[in-house]
Enzyme design. Sequence first.
Site, PDB file in Angstrom:
ATOM      1  N   ASN A  76       0.874  -1.251   0.121  1.00  0.00           N
ATOM      2  CA  ASN A  76      -0.047  -0.130  -0.243  1.00  0.00           C
ATOM      3  C   ASN A  76       1.166   1.375  -0.354  1.00  0.00           C
ATOM      4  OD1 ASN A  76      -1.990   2.174   0.473  1.00  0.00           O
ATOM      5  ND2 ASN A  76      -2.493   1.320   2.393  1.00  0.00           N
ATOM      6  N   HIS A 109      -9.509   1.488   5.391  1.00  0.00           N
ATOM      7  CA  HIS A 109      -8.089   1.445   5.780  1.00  0.00           C
ATOM      8  C   HIS A 109      -8.006   2.349   7.287  1.00  0.00           C
ATOM      9  CE1 HIS A 109      -3.945   2.350   6.878  1.00  0.00           C
ATOM     10  NE2 HIS A 109      -3.800   1.714   6.048  1.00  0.00           N
ATOM     11  N   GLU A 113      -6.875   4.459   8.802  1.00  0.00           N
ATOM     12  CA  GLU A 113      -6.248   6.136   8.123  1.00  0.00           C
ATOM     13  C   GLU A 113      -7.458   6.939   7.301  1.00  0.00           C
ATOM     14  OE1 GLU A 113      -3.039   5.469   5.735  1.00  0.00           O
ATOM     15  OE2 GLU A 113      -1.829   4.954   7.546  1.00  0.00           O
ATOM     16  N   GLY A 143       2.927   2.338  10.716  1.00  0.00           N
ATOM     17  CA  GLY A 143       3.314   3.197  10.688  1.00  0.00           C
ATOM     18  C   GLY A 143       4.986   3.690  11.806  1.00  0.00           C
ATOM     19  N   SER A 173       3.678  -1.844  10.116  1.00  0.00           N
ATOM     20  CA  SER A 173       5.229  -2.026  10.349  1.00  0.00           C
ATOM     21  C   SER A 173       5.996  -3.254  10.115  1.00  0.00           C
ATOM     22  CB  SER A 173       5.971  -1.759  11.929  1.00  0.00           C
ATOM     23  OG  SER A 173       5.394  -0.080  12.188  1.00  0.00           O
TER      24      SER A 173
HETATM   25  P1  13P Z   1       3.164   0.367   7.248  1.00  0.00           P
HETATM   26  O1  13P Z   1       3.402  -0.922   6.946  1.00  0.00           O
HETATM   27  O2  13P Z   1       4.307   1.502   6.904  1.00  0.00           O
HETATM   28  O3  13P Z   1       2.914   0.284   9.440  1.00  0.00           O
HETATM   29  O4  13P Z   1       1.912   0.423   7.134  1.00  0.00           O
HETATM   30  C1  13P Z   1       1.090  -0.362   7.123  1.00  0.00           C
HETATM   31  C2  13P Z   1      -0.135  -0.407   5.997  1.00  0.00           C
HETATM   32  O5  13P Z   1      -1.346   0.611   6.864  1.00  0.00           O
HETATM   33  C3  13P Z   1      -0.305  -0.745   5.010  1.00  0.00           C
HETATM   34  O6  13P Z   1      -1.713  -0.670   5.001  1.00  0.00           O
END
Ligand code: 13P
Length: 248
Positions: free
Chosen positions: A9, A92, A94, A168, A208
């Site tokens: 992603n 997601h 976010e 993240g 992560s």
């Molecule tokens: P990271 O791998 O940067 O932690 O992000 C995970 C994510 O949100 C994938 O959709």
Amino acid sequence: MRRKLIAGNWKMYGDRAHLAELDAIAEAARANPGIDVLVCPPSVLIAPALARQPGLAIGAQNCHDAPEGPYTGSVSAAMLRECGATHVIVGHSERRAAQHETDAKVRAKSKSAIAAGMVALVCVGETEAERRAGEAEDIVTGQIFGSVTKYAQPDTVIVSYEPVWAIGSGLTPSIEEVRSMHATIRAALCSKLGEAIGSAIRILYGGSVSAANASELLAIENVDGALVGRASLTAAQFVPIIEAAAAI
Ligand code: 13P
């Protein structure tokens, strides 16, 4: 038998020059035919990505739930499909947080994606406060029942468990926490969709994931792949994750 899927992603990162990363990623996908590889760049890069690497599976990161309409700035699943995207991430965290997307909205988006001939990659996951309160498994079970359409099939829906606090942050849940949550998600899918469908739907882990922890995470029961954010942005970091999945 559930094939492992390693999905990237890219979030709102990347430009046309960055598509050069896809060359080695596509090469790794070809070299490891036992697993599936998917990259989800920003939607404006879907067609250019496919022009550069026509054999690589390319997905989108969001779609509107309506097939068309007066929704300025939005794109429908059918539009993404026409660009060549085969998968779309829905729900997601976010977007659940920043765009206030509810389980019902996520479910509507996945139905729309399936209707357009795409695979819906449905994200679920608890916040840090919910985990600290001991509510993680209840929250995620509720998200599965609310976000996954009853029409889900193993070839139209994939679930991704992404603890919000692991995204993240460099933090990941313990092996036992991942094992337990994926078993809970498996049980919820079987309860909602029946044993045959529920046991065949793939459940990815996201948050992560890196070359350093991929082997350990991907070996856990009911972890059928990974949804990778930051480490999917470069072939140098993403290809070892593909290779780790293929080695299991
Ligand atoms: P990271 O791998 O940067 O932690 O992000 C995970 C994510 O949100 C994938 O959709």
